[in-house]
Design a protein around this motif. Structure first.
Motif, PDB file in Angstrom:
ATOM      1  N   GLY A 190      40.672 -34.957   2.611  1.00 57.64           N
ATOM      2  CA  GLY A 190      40.170 -34.605   3.783  1.00 57.64           C
ATOM      3  C   GLY A 190      41.117 -33.576   4.663  1.00 57.64           C
ATOM      4  N   PHE A 191      40.654 -33.115   5.625  1.00 62.78           N
ATOM      5  CA  PHE A 191      41.369 -32.399   6.467  1.00 62.78           C
ATOM      6  C   PHE A 191      42.143 -33.179   7.778  1.00 62.78           C
TER       7      PHE A 191
ATOM      8  N   LEU B 162      36.329 -36.876   0.638  1.00 54.67           N
ATOM      9  CA  LEU B 162      36.389 -37.295   1.908  1.00 54.67           C
ATOM     10  C   LEU B 162      36.158 -36.342   2.876  1.00 54.67           C
ATOM     11  N   SER B 163      35.140 -36.242   3.864  1.00 51.50           N
ATOM     12  CA  SER B 163      34.937 -35.493   5.063  1.00 51.50           C
ATOM     13  C   SER B 163      34.896 -33.792   4.531  1.00 51.50           C
ATOM     14  N   MET B 164      36.343 -33.057   4.989  1.00 56.55           N
ATOM     15  CA  MET B 164      36.461 -31.838   4.508  1.00 56.55           C
ATOM     16  C   MET B 164      35.829 -31.945   3.092  1.00 56.55           C
TER      17      MET B 164
ATOM     18  N   TYR C 211      32.416 -31.348   2.342  1.00 54.48           N
ATOM     19  CA  TYR C 211      31.959 -30.247   2.589  1.00 54.48           C
ATOM     20  C   TYR C 211      32.357 -29.102   1.350  1.00 54.48           C
TER      21      TYR C 211
ATOM     22  N   ARG D 177      29.447 -35.152   6.028  1.00 54.12           N
ATOM     23  CA  ARG D 177      28.294 -34.630   6.836  1.00 54.12           C
ATOM     24  C   ARG D 177      27.828 -33.402   5.984  1.00 54.12           C
TER      25      ARG D 177
ATOM     26  N   ARG E 111      37.403 -25.555  16.711  1.00 52.58           N
ATOM     27  CA  ARG E 111      38.151 -25.161  15.183  1.00 52.58           C
ATOM     28  C   ARG E 111      39.152 -23.969  15.940  1.00 52.58           C
TER      29      ARG E 111
ATOM     30  N   MET F 113      44.426 -35.187  16.128  1.00 54.41           N
ATOM     31  CA  MET F 113      43.498 -36.095  15.236  1.00 54.41           C
ATOM     32  C   MET F 113      43.834 -37.484  14.965  1.00 54.41           C
TER      33      MET F 113
ATOM     34  N   LEU G 230      41.278 -40.680  13.150  1.00 49.63           N
ATOM     35  CA  LEU G 230      41.219 -40.790  11.658  1.00 49.63           C
ATOM     36  C   LEU G 230      41.041 -42.164  11.133  1.00 49.63           C
TER      37      LEU G 230
ATOM     38  N   MET H  84      36.284 -23.984   7.506  1.00 45.79           N
ATOM     39  CA  MET H  84      35.343 -25.028   7.758  1.00 45.79           C
ATOM     40  C   MET H  84      34.155 -24.569   8.779  1.00 45.79           C
TER      41      MET H  84
ATOM     42  N   LEU I  28      34.326 -40.210  13.439  1.00 41.50           N
ATOM     43  CA  LEU I  28      33.803 -38.817  13.373  1.00 41.50           C
ATOM     44  C   LEU I  28      32.575 -38.818  12.621  1.00 41.50           C
TER      45      LEU I  28
ATOM     46  N   HIS J 233      37.531 -43.442   9.725  1.00 44.32           N
ATOM     47  CA  HIS J 233      37.267 -42.244   8.940  1.00 44.32           C
ATOM     48  C   HIS J 233      37.737 -42.134   7.678  1.00 44.32           C
TER      49      HIS J 233
HETATM   50  C1  MLT Z   1      38.244 -34.280   7.878  1.00 41.86           C
HETATM   51  O1  MLT Z   1      38.504 -35.642   7.884  1.00 41.86           O
HETATM   52  O2  MLT Z   1      38.232 -33.584   6.648  1.00 41.86           O
HETATM   53  C2  MLT Z   1      37.742 -33.755   9.132  1.00 41.86           C
HETATM   54  O3  MLT Z   1      37.341 -34.648  10.052  1.00 41.86           O
HETATM   55  C3  MLT Z   1      36.834 -32.641   8.767  1.00 41.86           C
HETATM   56  C4  MLT Z   1      36.454 -31.884   9.958  1.00 41.86           C
HETATM   57  O4  MLT Z   1      37.181 -31.474  10.879  1.00 41.86           O
HETATM   58  O5  MLT Z   1      35.220 -31.712  10.125  1.00 41.86           O
END
Ligand code: MLT
Length: 263
Positions: free
Chosen positions: A26-27, A95-97, A100, A122, A134, A153, A157, A189, A216, A242
């Motif tokens: 994740g990010f 996970l998360s990012m 994506y 998501r 962002r 963050m 998290l 992102m 999140l 998260h």
């Molecule tokens: C993550 O955990 O990767 C972030 O919450 C992703 C995001 O910032 O959308």
């Protein structure tokens, strides 16, 4: 181990034997977030799984080329990794990012996907407000460094009950990342497209993982994601926020192990 993917030095690590599972962090983290998965993968704690993790470009010990890093660039790095390891297919997830990136990979390279793991993520794109946020965050990191994004963050998290050591550990992971990498991923992102259209067409085994206390990507959003993917299964991890694999590694690992046994 360091490899070169699409001309960029990338750090990878793997543990265990069996069906390849590539997990994307994740990010704004790095492959270090998978510590507790790497620790058990060698002893069969993730089932019959060859766990492969990497620092995405711009993160951890990987190179930090100029951005933005859109999700397609990241998907291209992943396919270059599969090619390098001579893997025709892998279970791909994140996970998360990392989710994506997984959706971008599925769109671009569906024939390389044996299964999916979608943790705390998501399918939707950013709203205008999220995009603007962002950019605010990217400028904040440029001015104040990586610790500023950790400050912002970290409260979201982990679960509210996470011990201070867990916060400190994630903070170390975040602060080791170069501000330019964090900025490039934020801007990437923001560019990502909506993947909701993909969901009803997914035909590979899919595990959706959520965290009971995830602020999140909340439990209801994860239930909706799972309901939209035919034949998928959901693991809602008790006590997890998260970064669910850190808050409840035992439940995360058990869910992965059970899922991977079907291949
Ligand atoms: C993550 O955990 O990767 C972030 O919450 C992703 C995001 O910032 O959308």
């Amino acid at each position: 181990m360091e490899v070169v993917l699409n001309g960029v030095f990338i750090t990878i690590e793997e543990q265990g034997e069996g069906v390849p599972l590539v997990l994307v962090h994740g990010f704004p983290l790095s492959h270090a977030m998978w510590q507790e998965q790497l620790a058990v993968a060698g002893q069969g704690g993730l089932g019959p799984t060859r766990l492969i993790v990497l620092d995405m470009r711009g993160f951890g010990a990987s190179e930090v080329p100029p951005g933005p890093y859109d999700m397609e660039t990241y998907a291209d790095d992943l396919v270059a990794l599969l090619d390098l390891l001579e893997l025709e297919q892998a279970v791909v997830g994140g996970l998360s990012m990392g989710g994506y990136v997984t959706f971008a990979f599925l769109r671009r390279y569906p024939e390389r996907v044996r299964g999916l793991v979608l943790a705390n993520t998501r399918a939707t794109a950013d709203s205008d407000e999220a995009r603007a946020n962002r950019e605010t965050n990217a400028q904040m990191v440029e001015a104040q460094g990586s610790s500023a994004i950790a400050d912002k963050m970290l409260p979201n998290l982990l679960s509210p009950d996470a011990p201070p050591e867990q916060h400190a550990s994630l903070r170390r992971i975040i602060e080791r990342n170069h501000p330019q990498g964090i900025m490039a991923a934020l801007r990437g992102m923001a560019l990502r497209s909506d993947s909701t259209d993909l969901l009803p067409h997914i035909r590979v085994p899919t595990l959706v993982i959520g965290g009971e206390h995830d602020a999140l990507t909340p439990p209801d959003a994860m239930r909706e994601l799972q309901a939209a993917i035919p034949g998928s299964q959901l693991a809602m991890l008790p006590g997890a926020g998260h970064v669910s694999n850190r808050d409840n590694p035992a439940a995360f690992n058990a869910a992965i192990a059970e899922f991977m046994r079907q291949f």
